[in-house]
Design a protein around this motif. Sequence first.
Motif, PDB file in Angstrom:
ATOM      1  N   ASN A  53       0.856  -1.186   0.000  1.00 11.68           N
ATOM      2  CA  ASN A  53       0.000   0.000   0.000  1.00 11.68           C
ATOM      3  C   ASN A  53       0.886   1.228   0.000  1.00 11.68           C
ATOM      4  O   ASN A  53       1.320   1.692   1.055  1.00 11.68           O
ATOM      5  CB  ASN A  53      -0.916  -0.025   1.233  1.00 11.68           C
ATOM      6  N   LEU A  54       1.175   1.758  -1.185  1.00 11.62           N
ATOM      7  CA  LEU A  54       2.095   2.883  -1.283  1.00 11.62           C
ATOM      8  C   LEU A  54       1.535   4.132  -0.608  1.00 11.62           C
ATOM      9  O   LEU A  54       2.271   4.882   0.036  1.00 11.62           O
ATOM     10  CB  LEU A  54       2.416   3.184  -2.744  1.00 11.62           C
ATOM     11  N   GLY A  55       0.231   4.351  -0.716  1.00 14.81           N
ATOM     12  CA  GLY A  55      -0.368   5.506  -0.070  1.00 14.81           C
ATOM     13  C   GLY A  55      -0.190   5.464   1.439  1.00 14.81           C
ATOM     14  O   GLY A  55       0.144   6.467   2.076  1.00 14.81           O
ATOM     15  N   GLY A  56      -0.403   4.291   2.025  1.00 13.66           N
ATOM     16  CA  GLY A  56      -0.202   4.137   3.456  1.00 13.66           C
ATOM     17  C   GLY A  56       1.251   4.311   3.843  1.00 13.66           C
ATOM     18  O   GLY A  56       1.568   4.909   4.875  1.00 13.66           O
ATOM     19  N   TRP A  57       2.154   3.777   3.022  1.00 10.91           N
ATOM     20  CA  TRP A  57       3.581   3.922   3.267  1.00 10.91           C
ATOM     21  C   TRP A  57       3.989   5.394   3.252  1.00 10.91           C
ATOM     22  O   TRP A  57       4.728   5.864   4.129  1.00 10.91           O
ATOM     23  CB  TRP A  57       4.357   3.140   2.213  1.00 10.91           C
ATOM     24  N   LEU A  58       3.492   6.141   2.286  1.00 12.91           N
ATOM     25  CA  LEU A  58       3.815   7.568   2.181  1.00 12.91           C
ATOM     26  C   LEU A  58       3.279   8.341   3.390  1.00 12.91           C
ATOM     27  O   LEU A  58       3.949   9.238   3.915  1.00 12.91           O
ATOM     28  CB  LEU A  58       3.233   8.147   0.890  1.00 12.91           C
ATOM     29  N   THR A  59       2.070   7.992   3.849  1.00 17.25           N
ATOM     30  CA  THR A  59       1.501   8.657   5.015  1.00 17.25           C
ATOM     31  C   THR A  59       2.360   8.396   6.247  1.00 17.25           C
ATOM     32  O   THR A  59       2.608   9.303   7.057  1.00 17.25           O
ATOM     33  CB  THR A  59       0.063   8.171   5.274  1.00 17.25           C
ATOM     34  N   THR A  60       2.813   7.159   6.405  1.00 18.15           N
ATOM     35  CA  THR A  60       3.673   6.820   7.541  1.00 18.15           C
ATOM     36  C   THR A  60       4.980   7.603   7.482  1.00 18.15           C
ATOM     37  O   THR A  60       5.438   8.145   8.497  1.00 18.15           O
ATOM     38  CB  THR A  60       3.971   5.307   7.537  1.00 18.15           C
ATOM     39  N   VAL A  61       5.574   7.682   6.307  1.00 22.46           N
ATOM     40  CA  VAL A  61       6.850   8.385   6.158  1.00 22.46           C
ATOM     41  C   VAL A  61       6.695   9.863   6.471  1.00 22.46           C
ATOM     42  O   VAL A  61       7.492  10.443   7.230  1.00 22.46           O
ATOM     43  CB  VAL A  61       7.419   8.189   4.738  1.00 22.46           C
ATOM     44  N   ILE A  62       5.670  10.502   5.935  1.00 22.22           N
ATOM     45  CA  ILE A  62       5.541  11.944   6.165  1.00 22.22           C
ATOM     46  C   ILE A  62       5.167  12.230   7.619  1.00 22.22           C
ATOM     47  O   ILE A  62       5.572  13.246   8.186  1.00 22.22           O
ATOM     48  CB  ILE A  62       4.529  12.583   5.193  1.00 22.22           C
ATOM     49  N   ALA A  63       4.442  11.311   8.260  1.00 24.42           N
ATOM     50  CA  ALA A  63       4.117  11.496   9.666  1.00 24.42           C
ATOM     51  C   ALA A  63       5.376  11.461  10.524  1.00 24.42           C
ATOM     52  O   ALA A  63       5.542  12.262  11.450  1.00 24.42           O
ATOM     53  CB  ALA A  63       3.133  10.424  10.129  1.00 24.42           C
ATOM     54  N   ARG A  64       6.291  10.536  10.210  1.00 23.24           N
ATOM     55  CA  ARG A  64       7.548  10.460  10.962  1.00 23.24           C
ATOM     56  C   ARG A  64       8.408  11.698  10.729  1.00 23.24           C
ATOM     57  O   ARG A  64       9.051  12.213  11.642  1.00 23.24           O
ATOM     58  CB  ARG A  64       8.309   9.196  10.565  1.00 23.24           C
ATOM     59  N   ILE A  65       8.406  12.180   9.505  1.00 20.39           N
ATOM     60  CA  ILE A  65       9.152  13.406   9.201  1.00 20.39           C
ATOM     61  C   ILE A  65       8.583  14.580   9.988  1.00 20.39           C
ATOM     62  O   ILE A  65       9.322  15.365  10.602  1.00 20.39           O
ATOM     63  CB  ILE A  65       9.103  13.700   7.685  1.00 20.39           C
ATOM     64  N   CYS A  66       7.263  14.705   9.998  1.00 25.26           N
ATOM     65  CA  CYS A  66       6.617  15.798  10.727  1.00 25.26           C
ATOM     66  C   CYS A  66       6.876  15.694  12.225  1.00 25.26           C
ATOM     67  O   CYS A  66       7.101  16.709  12.904  1.00 25.26           O
ATOM     68  CB  CYS A  66       5.111  15.806  10.454  1.00 25.26           C
ATOM     69  N   LEU A  67       6.840  14.473  12.749  1.00 26.71           N
ATOM     70  CA  LEU A  67       7.100  14.278  14.173  1.00 26.71           C
ATOM     71  C   LEU A  67       8.514  14.738  14.518  1.00 26.71           C
ATOM     72  O   LEU A  67       8.727  15.427  15.525  1.00 26.71           O
ATOM     73  CB  LEU A  67       6.905  12.810  14.543  1.00 26.71           C
ATOM     74  N   ASP A  68       9.486  14.385  13.695  1.00 22.66           N
ATOM     75  CA  ASP A  68      10.860  14.834  13.923  1.00 22.66           C
ATOM     76  C   ASP A  68      10.955  16.356  13.860  1.00 22.66           C
ATOM     77  O   ASP A  68      11.660  16.981  14.672  1.00 22.66           O
ATOM     78  CB  ASP A  68      11.801  14.216  12.886  1.00 22.66           C
ATOM     79  N   MET A  69      10.252  16.966  12.923  1.00 24.66           N
ATOM     80  CA  MET A  69      10.281  18.421  12.794  1.00 24.66           C
ATOM     81  C   MET A  69       9.644  19.085  14.007  1.00 24.66           C
ATOM     82  O   MET A  69      10.150  20.094  14.514  1.00 24.66           O
ATOM     83  CB  MET A  69       9.570  18.843  11.506  1.00 24.66           C
ATOM     84  N   LEU A  70       8.538  18.544  14.488  1.00 22.73           N
ATOM     85  CA  LEU A  70       7.877  19.097  15.672  1.00 22.73           C
ATOM     86  C   LEU A  70       8.767  18.976  16.896  1.00 22.73           C
ATOM     87  O   LEU A  70       8.858  19.906  17.714  1.00 22.73           O
ATOM     88  CB  LEU A  70       6.548  18.382  15.925  1.00 22.73           C
ATOM     89  N   ARG A  71       9.420  17.827  17.049  1.00 23.26           N
ATOM     90  CA  ARG A  71      10.292  17.635  18.215  1.00 23.26           C
ATOM     91  C   ARG A  71      11.500  18.553  18.150  1.00 23.26           C
ATOM     92  O   ARG A  71      11.933  19.097  19.165  1.00 23.26           O
ATOM     93  CB  ARG A  71      10.731  16.175  18.292  1.00 23.26           C
ATOM     94  N   ALA A  72      12.056  18.747  16.960  1.00 18.36           N
ATOM     95  CA  ALA A  72      13.190  19.653  16.811  1.00 18.36           C
ATOM     96  C   ALA A  72      12.773  21.085  17.138  1.00 18.36           C
ATOM     97  O   ALA A  72      13.496  21.826  17.805  1.00 18.36           O
ATOM     98  CB  ALA A  72      13.746  19.575  15.387  1.00 18.36           C
ATOM     99  N   ARG A  73      11.577  21.458  16.692  1.00 16.68           N
ATOM    100  CA  ARG A  73      11.049  22.794  16.976  1.00 16.68           C
ATOM    101  C   ARG A  73      10.839  22.973  18.472  1.00 16.68           C
ATOM    102  O   ARG A  73      11.163  24.009  19.054  1.00 16.68           O
ATOM    103  CB  ARG A  73       9.726  22.987  16.239  1.00 16.68           C
ATOM    104  N   LYS A  74      10.310  21.937  19.135  1.00 19.87           N
ATOM    105  CA  LYS A  74      10.041  21.983  20.572  1.00 19.87           C
ATOM    106  C   LYS A  74      11.342  22.099  21.354  1.00 19.87           C
ATOM    107  O   LYS A  74      11.459  22.858  22.308  1.00 19.87           O
ATOM    108  CB  LYS A  74       9.302  20.708  20.993  1.00 19.87           C
TER     109      LYS A  74
END
Length: 289
Positions: A53-74
């Motif tokens: 499921n490429l769509g699901g894979w892409l959602t997982t990847v971008i969620a992890r990227i966003c989480l890292d960005m939020l934590r770095a910002r915090k």
Amino acid sequence: MNEKKWLADEFEANRAHLRAAAYRMLGSRSEAEDAVQETWLRLNRTDTTAVDNLGGWLTTVIARICLDMLRARKTRREEPLEMPVHAAIADPAKDPEREAAFADSIGLALLVVLQTLAPAERVAFVLHDMFDLPFDEIASIIGRSSAATRQLASRARRRVQGMDEAPEVDLGGKRRIAEAFLTASRNGDVEALIAVLAPDVVFRPDATAARYGAFGGRRGAAQVAELFKGRAQAAQVAIVEGELGFVVRIAGQIRVVAAFTIADGRIAAIDAFADPDRLERLDYSILRD
């Protein structure tokens, strides 16, 4: 059609969804575009032949990227580098009609509230409540158990709905529970440990934390209590990703960080992290007397 062309077409078909998810998690249009671009780069570096499921894979990847960005910002205590979220939503210098429609669809008030959530809370809420991802999938993204992920999303939901005064989210009460757990652990008091643990409590360490203690996960109050009997000598109560937990020093340095999921006055889950890269991204602070 060659594979690269197929991947490019599939990514473009998912681009709007990825941008919308990233924008809700980050609250910044420019950062959302950066997250989408990083997702595309990771897609090109990954062998996707085994991805069903490429769509699901892409959602997982971008969620992890966003989480890292939020934590770095915090960690840096920074807001997005562009204008504040409320200004970014309706920028008349762009396409006014499109921006207005986008603002209406997301909701200014909601984005403002989302800005106040801890990174893991925000990701859990957005992915589950807005994009219907199952808690099991979200748990693998944020590195928590399914029970802990459900609790994070529930707490975020209460804050979004203006219900932050619920007794189960009282920080003082949770701190007393955390302190009671650590005291009982240090004293080797199994009965006192069981008293603060939910009957089906789950302990889940990451691989590095498991190696430190030479143990794996445990389930059930009796097993978890026995595991922590006599431990926690070097532990200190802390706030971990907006929730109560504790840190452990080894040779003078913080090597393990654990987060509690507390529900109905008892500890329902304990997630322990010791992977150095993971610790760098965690948002935690030690509570002083």
